[in-house]
Every structure is written in structure tokens, then in C-alpha cells.
Design an enzyme around this catalytic site. Structure first.
Site, PDB file in Angstrom:
ATOM      1  N   LEU A 113       4.653   8.259   2.340  1.00  0.00           N
ATOM      2  CA  LEU A 113       3.718   9.285   1.869  1.00  0.00           C
ATOM      3  C   LEU A 113       3.038   8.912   0.566  1.00  0.00           C
ATOM      4  O   LEU A 113       2.019   9.506   0.201  1.00  0.00           O
ATOM      5  CB  LEU A 113       4.444  10.632   1.723  1.00  0.00           C
ATOM      6  CG  LEU A 113       5.157  11.148   2.983  1.00  0.00           C
ATOM      7  CD1 LEU A 113       5.745  12.531   2.720  1.00  0.00           C
ATOM      8  CD2 LEU A 113       4.217  11.184   4.181  1.00  0.00           C
ATOM      9  N   CYS A 166       6.254  -4.503   1.503  1.00  0.00           N
ATOM     10  CA  CYS A 166       5.982  -3.672   0.333  1.00  0.00           C
ATOM     11  C   CYS A 166       7.250  -2.994  -0.156  1.00  0.00           C
ATOM     12  O   CYS A 166       7.342  -2.615  -1.325  1.00  0.00           O
ATOM     13  CB  CYS A 166       4.884  -2.652   0.634  1.00  0.00           C
ATOM     14  SG  CYS A 166       5.290  -1.498   1.961  1.00  0.00           S
ATOM     15  N   CYS A 188      -8.463 -26.356  15.573  1.00  0.00           N
ATOM     16  CA  CYS A 188      -7.804 -25.068  15.801  1.00  0.00           C
ATOM     17  C   CYS A 188      -7.417 -24.928  17.273  1.00  0.00           C
ATOM     18  O   CYS A 188      -8.280 -25.052  18.154  1.00  0.00           O
ATOM     19  CB  CYS A 188      -8.724 -23.915  15.393  1.00  0.00           C
ATOM     20  SG  CYS A 188      -8.008 -22.277  15.701  1.00  0.00           S
TER      21      CYS A 188
END
Length: 258
Positions: free
Chosen positions: A68, A187, A253
């Protein structure tokens, strides 16, 4: 477009860079959002507010109280519910005209093509490189543009990739194969400032809007319709500032040059 919808998006329509054709392009667009968390939450708010007509939301996580601080579409009453489902419910409350589909599942190589099918652009704001590379490879294979947005503490990265187009880099041209793993920084361990994640998420929404407008011939003259393929915007949240580098196509790639 009905009169009430015209009024809702009037501030867009009076912008020469968007106008009526641009708003109609947004209304007809389908955006797939990978991750409804720190980046996906603010990105979703502004994609919905822009009038995107169809949204597909993908996230297998459950809302926790710690979310939140930065995931602003959720509230205390949502704790314990699936992020994708709660995000879809937010969209329905915000604008009942948006067609929204939620998938409370983890993206993998087996399901990714079906999950992103029919998208005009995929906005990836997920939290691990393994998923990012699965999504990026699938976008090249299905010829769908990719908007990538990521945050690490006070560093943000946003870019549009179109590896399916001649001469354009894909996301794997940028990161290579070194990050095909789920054991990346989080995080929870490193910390994150909610307002900065919001800044990167909304910048990602704007990048996706550029892609949508670029596909509409009526918007071709608008500077906002420049998707800036392969231009990686590096955002410094401490200084603050931003610099931009160009990611070249990697001739070796395995994804876009195979």
C-alpha cells in the site's frame, strides 16, 4: 464517440498532439499489463484515465499491507486478494466502458503467447528478469511492441522495443542472456520510494500511449506519435534527472536476429 465520452476526454482532444483521431486510437487499443504492482498500479491508473478501450491485467501475486506504500489502486480492504482481480475491479469502478480481463497467473513460456494475443502493446512492469525475457521474446515472435519499465531503488528505466521490425533492437539485445533467472534484487530487500515508482510507472504509461498513437496514420505528424524505439530513458530519482541512450540491435541476438 458519445457526448459524455467527448466531455471526459476533452483535455486530450484539444491537444493538437492527440486530437480526435488520437483519442479514438486510444479507445480502440488493447494494452496487456504484466504486473499490477509498484509500476503496474500507477501505469494502470493513467492508461485507464487515457481511455484505453481494452485492458488485460496479469499478476499472480496477493496484496500485502506493505504494497500500500506504493500500489495506489489498492486499499486495506484488498489485503489478501489477488492483485489482478483487485486491479480489474478498480478499472470497473473507474470507467465501466473499459473492457478488462484479469489473469491471476504467472507468465511462462507455455502461456505467454495466449495471454498477450491481440495486444497493440504490452507494458511489462514485472519484478523479475526471467518473466521479462519470456515476455520480451514472445513480443518479438508475435510482432507486438513492448514497453518495458523497471525500478531499482532510485534508478528507473523505460523504453519501447520493436525487435520484430527491421533494424530495431529487442529487450534481449539490451540485457542479453545473463538475467534468465528469478533470483534478482527485490524492493523488500533494497527498499523503494513509492512516489518514485509512481513516476516511472506513469512514464511507462506515456511510452505505451506513444506506441498506440504511432500505429494510427492520422496521428503520424504528431511528435507524441514517435514511439522512440530502442531509446532507453534512464531516470535518476535522487538528483533528479534523466538521460537517454540508444540500444542498438545485436546482430547475434538469438531472439530478434535468429
Amino acid at each position: 464517440m458519445r457526448a459524455d465520452r467527448l466531455g471526459r476526454f476533452a483535455r486530450h482532444i484539444v491537444l493538437p498532439e492527440v486530437g480526435g483521431p488520437g483519442q479514438m486510437a486510444l479507445a480502440g487499443a488493447h494494452v496487456v499489463l504484466i504486473g499490477c504492482g509498484g509500476i503496474g498500479s500507477p501505469a494502470l491508473q493513467y492508461l485507464a484515465a487515457a481511455g484505453i478501450g481494452r485492458l488485460t491485467l496479469i499478476d499472480d501475486d496477493v496484496i500485502d499491507a506493505s504494497n500500500l506504500q506504493r500500489q495506489t489502486i489498492f486499499s486495506e480492504g484488498d489485503i489478501g486478494t489477488r492483485k489482478a482481480d483487485a486491479a480489474a475491479a478498480w478499472v470497473a469502478r473507474f470507467d465501466s466502458e473499459i473492457a478488462v480481463t484479469a489473469h491471476a497467473t504467472r507468465v511462462n513460456a507455455a502461456n505467454v503467447a495466449g495471454l498477450i494475443a491481440g495486444a497493440d502493446v504490452v507494458l511489462d512492469g514485472c519484478d523479475n528478469f526471467a518473466t521479462r525475457l519470456v515476455v520480451a521474446d514472445a513480443c518479438v515472435a508475435t510482432h507486438i511492441p513492448l514497453t518495458s519499465a523497471a525500478v531499482g531503488r532510485f534508478q528507473g528505466q523505460v523504453a519501447n522495443f520493436a525487435g520484430h521490425l527491421p533494424g530495431q533492437a529487442c529487450y534481449r539485445c539490451f540485457v542479453g542472456d545473463a538475467f534468465d533467472a528469478t533470483d534478482c534484487d527485490t524492493c523488500a530487500a533494497d527498499g523503494v520510494l513509492g512516489a518514485f515508482v509512481g513516476m516511472v510507472g506513469t512514464f511507462g504509461a506515456m511510452a505505451a500511449i506513444r506506441v498506440i498513437l504511432s500505429a494510427n496514420p492520422a496521428c503520424a505528424a504528431s511528435p507524441l506519435a514517435d514511439p522512440q524505439w530502442g531509446r532507453l530513458h534512464l531516470i535518476d530519482g535522487l538528483a533528479p534527472g534523466m538521460r537517454t541512450i540508444t540500444i542498438p540491435a545485436d546482430p547475434a541476438c538469438p531472439t530478434c536476429r535468429a
